[in-house]
Scaffold this active site. Structure first.
Site, PDB file in Angstrom:
ATOM      1  N   GLU A  50       0.673  -1.110  -0.120  1.00  0.00           N
ATOM      2  CA  GLU A  50       0.054  -0.056   0.157  1.00  0.00           C
ATOM      3  C   GLU A  50       0.928   1.267  -0.007  1.00  0.00           C
ATOM      4  O   GLU A  50       0.501   2.327  -0.734  1.00  0.00           O
ATOM      5  CB  GLU A  50      -0.980  -0.030   1.358  1.00  0.00           C
ATOM      6  CG  GLU A  50      -2.043  -1.233   1.055  1.00  0.00           C
ATOM      7  CD  GLU A  50      -2.913  -0.902  -0.057  1.00  0.00           C
ATOM      8  OE1 GLU A  50      -3.493   0.010  -0.468  1.00  0.00           O
ATOM      9  OE2 GLU A  50      -2.831  -1.874  -0.819  1.00  0.00           O
ATOM     10  N   TRP A  53       1.873   1.672  -3.610  1.00  0.00           N
ATOM     11  CA  TRP A  53       1.001   2.210  -4.434  1.00  0.00           C
ATOM     12  C   TRP A  53       0.928   3.729  -4.283  1.00  0.00           C
ATOM     13  O   TRP A  53       0.738   4.456  -5.220  1.00  0.00           O
ATOM     14  CB  TRP A  53      -0.400   1.759  -4.105  1.00  0.00           C
ATOM     15  CG  TRP A  53      -0.652   0.420  -4.828  1.00  0.00           C
ATOM     16  CD1 TRP A  53      -0.862  -0.928  -4.472  1.00  0.00           C
ATOM     17  CD2 TRP A  53      -0.948   0.256  -6.244  1.00  0.00           C
ATOM     18  NE1 TRP A  53      -1.134  -1.858  -5.415  1.00  0.00           N
ATOM     19  CE2 TRP A  53      -1.250  -1.051  -6.612  1.00  0.00           C
ATOM     20  CE3 TRP A  53      -1.137   1.414  -7.324  1.00  0.00           C
ATOM     21  CZ2 TRP A  53      -1.424  -1.393  -7.826  1.00  0.00           C
ATOM     22  CZ3 TRP A  53      -1.432   0.961  -8.537  1.00  0.00           C
ATOM     23  CH2 TRP A  53      -1.699  -0.221  -8.818  1.00  0.00           C
ATOM     24  N   TRP A  81     -20.459   9.789 -19.232  1.00  0.00           N
ATOM     25  CA  TRP A  81     -20.931   9.520 -18.188  1.00  0.00           C
ATOM     26  C   TRP A  81     -22.137   9.948 -18.107  1.00  0.00           C
ATOM     27  O   TRP A  81     -22.527  11.178 -18.633  1.00  0.00           O
ATOM     28  CB  TRP A  81     -20.094  10.323 -16.956  1.00  0.00           C
ATOM     29  CG  TRP A  81     -18.555   9.625 -16.968  1.00  0.00           C
ATOM     30  CD1 TRP A  81     -17.441  10.331 -17.605  1.00  0.00           C
ATOM     31  CD2 TRP A  81     -18.324   8.423 -16.412  1.00  0.00           C
ATOM     32  NE1 TRP A  81     -16.378   9.405 -17.373  1.00  0.00           N
ATOM     33  CE2 TRP A  81     -16.685   8.407 -16.669  1.00  0.00           C
ATOM     34  CE3 TRP A  81     -18.885   7.495 -15.804  1.00  0.00           C
ATOM     35  CZ2 TRP A  81     -15.945   7.425 -16.533  1.00  0.00           C
ATOM     36  CZ3 TRP A  81     -18.005   6.453 -15.267  1.00  0.00           C
ATOM     37  CH2 TRP A  81     -16.652   6.296 -15.520  1.00  0.00           C
ATOM     38  N   ASN A 116     -10.187   1.577   3.522  1.00  0.00           N
ATOM     39  CA  ASN A 116      -9.809   1.380   1.979  1.00  0.00           C
ATOM     40  C   ASN A 116     -10.791   0.686   1.164  1.00  0.00           C
ATOM     41  O   ASN A 116     -11.198   0.888   0.140  1.00  0.00           O
ATOM     42  CB  ASN A 116      -8.288   0.826   1.777  1.00  0.00           C
ATOM     43  CG  ASN A 116      -8.114   1.119   0.283  1.00  0.00           C
ATOM     44  OD1 ASN A 116      -8.069   1.881  -0.364  1.00  0.00           O
ATOM     45  ND2 ASN A 116      -7.734  -0.279  -0.095  1.00  0.00           N
ATOM     46  N   TRP A 134     -16.041   9.583 -12.441  1.00  0.00           N
ATOM     47  CA  TRP A 134     -15.231   9.439 -11.208  1.00  0.00           C
ATOM     48  C   TRP A 134     -14.885  10.864 -10.528  1.00  0.00           C
ATOM     49  O   TRP A 134     -14.643  10.956  -9.450  1.00  0.00           O
ATOM     50  CB  TRP A 134     -14.316   8.649 -11.563  1.00  0.00           C
ATOM     51  CG  TRP A 134     -13.138   9.145 -12.843  1.00  0.00           C
ATOM     52  CD1 TRP A 134     -13.515   8.951 -14.055  1.00  0.00           C
ATOM     53  CD2 TRP A 134     -12.109  10.105 -12.571  1.00  0.00           C
ATOM     54  NE1 TRP A 134     -12.577   9.848 -14.628  1.00  0.00           N
ATOM     55  CE2 TRP A 134     -11.707  10.395 -13.866  1.00  0.00           C
ATOM     56  CE3 TRP A 134     -11.587  10.734 -11.387  1.00  0.00           C
ATOM     57  CZ2 TRP A 134     -10.402  11.277 -14.081  1.00  0.00           C
ATOM     58  CZ3 TRP A 134     -10.515  11.387 -11.440  1.00  0.00           C
ATOM     59  CH2 TRP A 134      -9.896  11.760 -12.789  1.00  0.00           C
ATOM     60  N   TRP A 157      -9.422   6.634  -7.525  1.00  0.00           N
ATOM     61  CA  TRP A 157     -10.679   6.700  -8.444  1.00  0.00           C
ATOM     62  C   TRP A 157     -10.425   6.076  -9.582  1.00  0.00           C
ATOM     63  O   TRP A 157     -11.534   5.815 -10.344  1.00  0.00           O
ATOM     64  CB  TRP A 157     -11.129   8.053  -8.121  1.00  0.00           C
ATOM     65  CG  TRP A 157     -11.955   8.411  -7.086  1.00  0.00           C
ATOM     66  CD1 TRP A 157     -11.594   8.978  -5.816  1.00  0.00           C
ATOM     67  CD2 TRP A 157     -13.585   8.216  -6.919  1.00  0.00           C
ATOM     68  NE1 TRP A 157     -12.582   8.870  -4.818  1.00  0.00           N
ATOM     69  CE2 TRP A 157     -13.679   8.317  -5.535  1.00  0.00           C
ATOM     70  CE3 TRP A 157     -14.170   7.703  -7.626  1.00  0.00           C
ATOM     71  CZ2 TRP A 157     -15.207   8.130  -5.076  1.00  0.00           C
ATOM     72  CZ3 TRP A 157     -15.741   7.297  -7.267  1.00  0.00           C
ATOM     73  CH2 TRP A 157     -16.000   7.801  -5.890  1.00  0.00           C
TER      74      TRP A 157
END
Length: 206
Positions: A50, A53, A81, A116, A134, A157
């Site tokens: 993590e 990331w 969208w 998370n 998003w 996202w």
């Protein structure tokens, strides 16, 4: 146990990392030290992934600053969208009717934070069930999160929406009921943030 919503399984250090009160180097060194203990190695490896990331998204933002407002993948920049202000407001206020989604959004509104796993569930719901951009979710998170980090928030996202780097593909959708049953099996977390469900049994709460 970091994915379990009903357990205290996350470090909750994200605000401290966000504002430099704990350094990435300190977190990595702590993880490497913990790996030496066999019992802690799985947790330490997950923690290290993590952190990596987080640093990866910081690097992406540094080299590609446009990702704050546009998908990393150019082929997804013209996705049509759906515009639905009522559905967006219901999501923001935790009124979708899906207990795990609503619990996550209510926890965010009350505390400025959520685990998370909950972030991925609510993000998937907004982008892949409601088909809402998003960027609407990304902006809402940045408005409320105490650990709101532009790089990690945008990266996360875009990953969930399937438009970013190494993203979850469009056909990967987090089923909110299955996710809730797996990561909040007795409904403890859902009931904590959804008081109306307090009298509902584990077999029906999700």
């Amino acid at each position: 146990r970091r994915d379990r919503l009903d357990l205290d399984g996350t470090s909750t250090l994200s605000p401290y990392l966000r504002f430099g009160m704990v350094s990435t180097r300190e977190a990595v060194l702590g993880a490497l030290e913990a790996r030496r203990a066999v019992a802690a190695s799985d947790g330490a490896d997950a923690w290290l992934r993590e952190i990596v990331w987080r640093e990866f998204y910081a690097m992406i933002l540094f080299h590609f600053p446009a990702v704050l407002r546009a998908p990393f993948e150019p082929r997804f920049r013209d996705v049509a969208w759906r515009r639905d202000d009522a559905a967006l407001r219901a999501w923001q206020e935790g009124r979708t009717g899906f207990p795990v989604v609503d619990a996550g959004m209510r926890q965010l509104a009350r505390t400025g934070w959520m685990p998370n796993r909950a972030r991925m569930i609510v993000a998937s719901f907004l982008t892949k069930d409601l088909l809402i951009d998003w960027r609407e979710g990304e902006a809402w998170f940045m408005r409320l999160l105490v650990d709101g980090d532009p790089a990690a928030n945008s990266g996360g996202w875009q990953w969930t929406a399937g438009v970013g780097t190494d993203a979850a593909p469009y056909f990967r959708i987090f089923n909110p009921v299955l996710q809730a049953r797996r990561f909040d099996p007795d409904g403890t977390w859902v009931r904590r943030w959804g008081p109306a469900l307090r009298g509902v049994g584990a077999d029906r709460v999700h």
